[in-house]
Each structure stands twice: as C-alpha cells, then as structure tokens.
Design a protein around this motif. Structure first.
Motif, short mmCIF file in Angstrom:
data_model
loop_
_atom_site.label_atom_id
_atom_site.label_comp_id
_atom_site.label_asym_id
_atom_site.label_seq_id
_atom_site.Cartn_x
_atom_site.Cartn_y
_atom_site.Cartn_z
N TRP A 127 0.86 1.48 11.62
CA TRP A 127 -0.40 1.86 10.97
C TRP A 127 -0.10 2.58 9.66
CZ3 TRP A 127 0.95 3.84 15.84
CH2 TRP A 127 1.54 5.09 15.81
N PRO A 128 -1.08 2.58 8.76
CA PRO A 128 -0.88 3.31 7.49
C PRO A 128 -0.88 4.82 7.72
CG PRO A 128 -3.01 2.19 7.51
CD PRO A 128 -2.34 1.87 8.80
N VAL A 129 -0.18 5.52 6.84
CA VAL A 129 -0.12 6.97 6.89
C VAL A 129 -0.72 7.50 5.60
CG1 VAL A 129 1.40 8.98 7.01
CG2 VAL A 129 1.97 6.91 8.30
N ASP A 130 -1.69 8.40 5.70
CA ASP A 130 -2.26 9.02 4.50
C ASP A 130 -1.29 10.07 3.98
OD1 ASP A 130 -4.62 7.56 4.42
OD2 ASP A 130 -5.58 8.89 5.86
N THR A 131 -0.91 9.95 2.71
CA THR A 131 0.02 10.89 2.10
C THR A 131 -0.58 11.42 0.80
OG1 THR A 131 1.19 9.29 0.71
CG2 THR A 131 1.94 9.49 3.00
N VAL A 132 0.14 12.30 0.13
CA VAL A 132 -0.34 12.86 -1.12
C VAL A 132 -0.39 11.80 -2.23
CG1 VAL A 132 0.39 15.20 -0.61
CG2 VAL A 132 1.95 13.66 -1.80
N ILE A 133 0.32 10.69 -2.07
CA ILE A 133 0.26 9.60 -3.06
C ILE A 133 -0.66 8.48 -2.62
CG2 ILE A 133 2.54 10.10 -4.01
CD1 ILE A 133 3.58 7.65 -2.40
N GLY A 134 -1.38 8.69 -1.53
CA GLY A 134 -2.28 7.67 -1.02
C GLY A 134 -1.73 7.08 0.27
N PRO A 135 -2.44 6.10 0.84
CA PRO A 135 -1.99 5.51 2.09
C PRO A 135 -0.68 4.74 1.89
CG PRO A 135 -3.95 4.39 1.29
CD PRO A 135 -3.69 5.53 0.37
N VAL A 136 0.23 4.89 2.84
CA VAL A 136 1.51 4.21 2.80
C VAL A 136 1.62 3.35 4.05
CG1 VAL A 136 4.01 4.55 2.84
CG2 VAL A 136 2.59 6.08 1.51
N VAL A 155 3.37 5.66 -10.14
CA VAL A 155 4.46 6.63 -10.25
C VAL A 155 4.51 7.08 -11.71
CG1 VAL A 155 6.94 6.99 -10.06
CG2 VAL A 155 5.76 5.54 -8.40
N TYR A 156 4.51 8.40 -11.90
CA TYR A 156 4.56 8.98 -13.23
C TYR A 156 5.82 9.82 -13.37
CZ TYR A 156 -0.41 7.88 -13.68
OH TYR A 156 -1.61 7.25 -13.74
N ARG A 157 6.20 10.10 -14.60
CA ARG A 157 7.29 11.04 -14.85
C ARG A 157 6.96 11.86 -16.10
NH1 ARG A 157 11.89 6.81 -16.63
NH2 ARG A 157 10.90 6.10 -18.54
N TRP A 158 7.57 13.02 -16.14
CA TRP A 158 7.44 13.90 -17.29
C TRP A 158 8.58 13.58 -18.24
CZ3 TRP A 158 3.80 17.15 -18.98
CH2 TRP A 158 4.13 18.05 -19.97
N ARG A 159 8.26 13.27 -19.51
CA ARG A 159 9.31 12.91 -20.47
C ARG A 159 8.91 13.36 -21.86
NH1 ARG A 159 12.06 7.00 -20.90
NH2 ARG A 159 13.76 7.65 -22.21
N ASP A 160 9.80 14.07 -22.50
CA ASP A 160 9.59 14.53 -23.88
C ASP A 160 8.26 15.25 -24.06
OD1 ASP A 160 12.07 13.46 -24.65
OD2 ASP A 160 11.17 11.50 -25.06
N GLY A 161 7.90 16.08 -23.10
CA GLY A 161 6.70 16.89 -23.23
C GLY A 161 5.41 16.20 -22.87
N HIS A 162 5.46 15.00 -22.28
CA HIS A 162 4.23 14.33 -21.86
C HIS A 162 4.47 13.51 -20.60
CE1 HIS A 162 6.17 11.16 -24.24
NE2 HIS A 162 5.45 10.31 -23.52
N LYS A 214 5.60 3.11 -13.04
CA LYS A 214 5.40 1.89 -12.28
C LYS A 214 4.10 1.96 -11.50
CE LYS A 214 8.01 -1.31 -9.50
NZ LYS A 214 9.29 -1.62 -8.88
N GLN A 215 3.49 0.80 -11.31
CA GLN A 215 2.31 0.70 -10.47
C GLN A 215 2.65 -0.16 -9.28
OE1 GLN A 215 -1.26 -0.61 -12.39
NE2 GLN A 215 -2.40 -0.65 -10.50
N TYR A 216 2.25 0.29 -8.09
CA TYR A 216 2.48 -0.45 -6.86
C TYR A 216 1.19 -1.00 -6.33
CZ TYR A 216 7.06 1.72 -6.83
OH TYR A 216 8.32 2.12 -7.16
#
Length: 64
Positions: free
Chosen positions: A26-35, A50-57, A62-64
């Motif tokens: 079954w799916p698991v609800d997580t802080v990034i949404g259902p997995v 998926v985001y990252r911090w780079r050069d101050g922004h 990636k999008q899943y």
C-alpha cells in the motif's frame, strides 16, 4: 526512512521480507507525498518534485 518506519509498524516486524512486503502492499503518506513501491522496489508514485539549494536559490532537480 518514513516509509520504512510505517512499514515496520504495519507489518509488526523488523524482518526484511515482511517489511518489503508491507512497502509494496500500500502507499505510505510521507512529507514528500504518497510513496508506493513496485515489485522491483522502485518508487512507483508520481507527482512529487526534488529540489536543491544552489548558489543562493532553489532549483528543481527532477520530477517524478
């Protein structure tokens, strides 16, 4: 980690096979949404980013 902890709780075991079965069941609800995991163990859920911090922004990596 959050999905694993939920699977341990739902399966009532730390046994790897039982936990893996619970993760695929079954799916698991997580802080990034259902997995959800497929038979290979890959995340089959879609719709989270998926985001990252780079050069101050923040930039999208990636999008899943």
């Amino acid at each position: 980690m959050q999905a694993w902890a939920e699977a341990v709780s739902r399966s009532g075991s730390f046994h790897a096979t039982r936990v893996a079965s619970a993760l695929r069941s079954w799916p698991v609800d997580t802080v990034i949404g259902p997995v959800r995991f497929d038979k290979k163990g890959d995340n089959s859920a879609s719709g989270f980013l998926v985001y990252r911090w780079r050069d101050g922004h923040v930039e999208r990596v990636k999008q899943y």
